[in-house]
Design a protein around this motif. Sequence first.
Motif, mmCIF file in Angstrom:
data_model
loop_
_atom_site.group_PDB
_atom_site.id
_atom_site.type_symbol
_atom_site.label_atom_id
_atom_site.label_comp_id
_atom_site.label_asym_id
_atom_site.label_seq_id
_atom_site.Cartn_x
_atom_site.Cartn_y
_atom_site.Cartn_z
ATOM 1 N N LYS A 164 0.934 -1.089 -0.032
ATOM 2 C CA LYS A 164 0.062 -0.044 -0.010
ATOM 3 C C LYS A 164 0.962 1.144 -0.113
ATOM 4 O O LYS A 164 1.461 1.485 1.019
ATOM 5 C CB LYS A 164 -0.975 -0.007 1.234
ATOM 6 C CG LYS A 164 -1.785 1.141 1.106
ATOM 7 C CD LYS A 164 -2.672 1.148 2.464
ATOM 8 C CE LYS A 164 -3.519 -0.270 2.630
ATOM 9 N NZ LYS A 164 -4.581 0.135 3.921
ATOM 10 N N CYS A 166 -4.812 -1.087 -7.567
ATOM 11 C CA CYS A 166 -6.077 -0.540 -6.808
ATOM 12 C C CYS A 166 -5.788 1.029 -6.623
ATOM 13 O O CYS A 166 -4.804 1.205 -5.814
ATOM 14 C CB CYS A 166 -6.559 -1.322 -5.679
ATOM 15 S SG CYS A 166 -7.947 -0.626 -4.668
ATOM 16 N N LEU A 194 -7.025 4.257 -4.891
ATOM 17 C CA LEU A 194 -8.060 4.940 -3.803
ATOM 18 C C LEU A 194 -7.892 6.338 -3.712
ATOM 19 O O LEU A 194 -7.062 7.011 -3.322
ATOM 20 C CB LEU A 194 -7.830 4.348 -2.516
ATOM 21 C CG LEU A 194 -7.763 2.747 -2.245
ATOM 22 C CD1 LEU A 194 -7.403 2.456 -0.674
ATOM 23 C CD2 LEU A 194 -9.029 2.170 -2.623
ATOM 24 N N ILE A 243 -17.312 3.107 -6.961
ATOM 25 C CA ILE A 243 -16.450 2.179 -7.230
ATOM 26 C C ILE A 243 -16.573 1.702 -8.518
ATOM 27 O O ILE A 243 -17.659 1.520 -8.948
ATOM 28 C CB ILE A 243 -16.974 1.060 -5.887
ATOM 29 C CG1 ILE A 243 -16.844 1.602 -4.827
ATOM 30 C CG2 ILE A 243 -15.948 -0.128 -6.321
ATOM 31 C CD1 ILE A 243 -17.286 0.544 -3.386
ATOM 32 N N ARG A 298 -14.070 0.401 -12.413
ATOM 33 C CA ARG A 298 -12.979 -0.096 -13.060
ATOM 34 C C ARG A 298 -12.511 0.632 -14.336
ATOM 35 O O ARG A 298 -13.342 0.864 -15.037
ATOM 36 C CB ARG A 298 -13.022 -1.688 -13.154
ATOM 37 C CG ARG A 298 -11.877 -2.695 -13.403
ATOM 38 C CD ARG A 298 -12.398 -4.035 -13.606
ATOM 39 N NE ARG A 298 -12.714 -4.292 -12.070
ATOM 40 C CZ ARG A 298 -11.629 -4.775 -11.336
ATOM 41 N NH1 ARG A 298 -10.358 -4.808 -11.721
ATOM 42 N NH2 ARG A 298 -11.871 -5.596 -10.294
ATOM 43 N N ARG A 356 -8.325 -1.010 -10.467
ATOM 44 C CA ARG A 356 -9.826 -0.992 -9.673
ATOM 45 C C ARG A 356 -9.648 0.279 -9.049
ATOM 46 O O ARG A 356 -8.639 0.758 -8.218
ATOM 47 C CB ARG A 356 -9.777 -2.089 -8.665
ATOM 48 C CG ARG A 356 -11.105 -2.566 -8.169
ATOM 49 C CD ARG A 356 -11.010 -3.708 -7.576
ATOM 50 N NE ARG A 356 -10.401 -3.445 -6.194
ATOM 51 C CZ ARG A 356 -11.000 -2.962 -4.956
ATOM 52 N NH1 ARG A 356 -12.380 -2.802 -5.051
ATOM 53 N NH2 ARG A 356 -10.359 -3.052 -3.852
ATOM 54 N N HIS A 409 -11.328 -0.279 1.258
ATOM 55 C CA HIS A 409 -11.338 -1.045 -0.248
ATOM 56 C C HIS A 409 -9.960 -1.476 -0.692
ATOM 57 O O HIS A 409 -9.916 -2.108 -1.587
ATOM 58 C CB HIS A 409 -12.123 -0.132 -1.260
ATOM 59 C CG HIS A 409 -13.675 -0.146 -0.858
ATOM 60 N ND1 HIS A 409 -14.706 -1.020 -1.558
ATOM 61 C CD2 HIS A 409 -14.401 0.695 -0.030
ATOM 62 C CE1 HIS A 409 -15.732 -0.701 -1.056
ATOM 63 N NE2 HIS A 409 -15.715 0.413 -0.127
ATOM 64 N N ALA A 410 -8.813 -1.304 0.258
ATOM 65 C CA ALA A 410 -7.621 -1.609 -0.249
ATOM 66 C C ALA A 410 -7.587 -3.231 -0.467
ATOM 67 O O ALA A 410 -8.159 -3.863 0.505
ATOM 68 C CB ALA A 410 -6.760 -1.136 0.880
ATOM 69 N N VAL A 411 -7.012 -3.538 -1.520
ATOM 70 C CA VAL A 411 -6.768 -5.179 -2.000
ATOM 71 C C VAL A 411 -5.339 -5.640 -1.226
ATOM 72 O O VAL A 411 -4.445 -5.078 -1.886
ATOM 73 C CB VAL A 411 -7.000 -5.416 -3.254
ATOM 74 C CG1 VAL A 411 -6.806 -6.803 -3.544
ATOM 75 C CG2 VAL A 411 -8.404 -4.938 -3.437
ATOM 76 N N GLU A 426 -2.941 -6.803 -4.168
ATOM 77 C CA GLU A 426 -2.677 -6.220 -5.095
ATOM 78 C C GLU A 426 -1.742 -4.920 -4.565
ATOM 79 O O GLU A 426 -2.046 -4.448 -3.576
ATOM 80 C CB GLU A 426 -4.012 -5.447 -5.889
ATOM 81 C CG GLU A 426 -4.742 -6.767 -6.564
ATOM 82 C CD GLU A 426 -6.078 -6.130 -7.163
ATOM 83 O OE1 GLU A 426 -6.153 -4.992 -7.172
ATOM 84 O OE2 GLU A 426 -6.830 -6.984 -7.819
ATOM 85 N N THR A 441 -1.759 -1.048 -4.104
ATOM 86 C CA THR A 441 -2.987 -0.163 -3.885
ATOM 87 C C THR A 441 -1.968 1.347 -3.837
ATOM 88 O O THR A 441 -1.174 1.385 -2.890
ATOM 89 C CB THR A 441 -3.748 -0.357 -2.397
ATOM 90 O OG1 THR A 441 -4.056 -1.726 -2.632
ATOM 91 C CG2 THR A 441 -4.642 0.585 -2.007
#
Length: 289
Positions: free
Chosen positions: A2, A30, A32, A123, A125, A130, A153-155, A158, A160
């Motif tokens: 992240k 991702c 954000l 939200i 894509r 994302r 909503h952090a993955v 992946e 981020t």
Amino acid sequence: MKLAIASGKGGTGKTTLSCAIALAQTEPVCLLDCDVEEPNSHFFIQPEIERTEAVFSLVPKVDETKCTGCGECGRVCQFSAIISLGKKTMVFNELCHSCGACARICPTHAIEEVRKPIGSLEIGRKAGVRFVSGRMDVGVAMSPPVIRATLKHAVETELTLVDCPPGTSCPFVTAVKGCDAVLLVTEPTPFGLHDLVLAIETIRELGLPFTVVVNRANGEQNRISDYCAAENIPLLLQIPEDRRVAEAYSRGQALTTAMPELKTALASIPQQMKDLTEGRKEREAAACL
């Protein structure tokens, strides 16, 4: 990983860089947008929005038939969001930090927490990106609850990227403190250097690894590069001042479109930040032996 993209002041190109790094990746990423007071990453990502979510905060609601006006709720509240005047208890939702202390301490159970809408999430894509963007409702005073809702909503599996709010106050800290590393974006001006120093002091207090990117650089040697050299701070990239960037920005196009020659350098930034983070952990572990 992240990775926070942040700045000590607005207008340095933080969102431009965040979107460019996301679009330069070949693996899923991702993004954000946590600049919830003025989100604009969607202009450059142009995602297909799949759904929206409402964001709520909990605020106290007083049942006047049960309230005795004892004032315990006001004494426990550190933010003066609830006070008792005689037998009348008043709530100031704009000051409430949703800690729930007033409801728990009330001896007559006259206070319950109710949901108050404070913002929304979009939200969607775009290709391998994302995208999640937080936005505060008009009139809402505090942004951290909306930022925290966006960060959920952090993955973990992946990369981020967190597009942080500018400055060094509570919204900035809320956005960066859960990240693995911070990429600070600045510009080679007196104001840029002044606010970069403030941001660095804050990041050091949080104990996070960080590097610096200079946007609108007008040469290899400038006040930012001199400062970073003196402080032994890694200077990851200098993005030159170029009319192509301004023209692309005005059309809502990303930095990768304006200057495709930077795509390789932008794509490598997350791995460089990961190497920096792992190197720091190894040094800290060695120091403990």
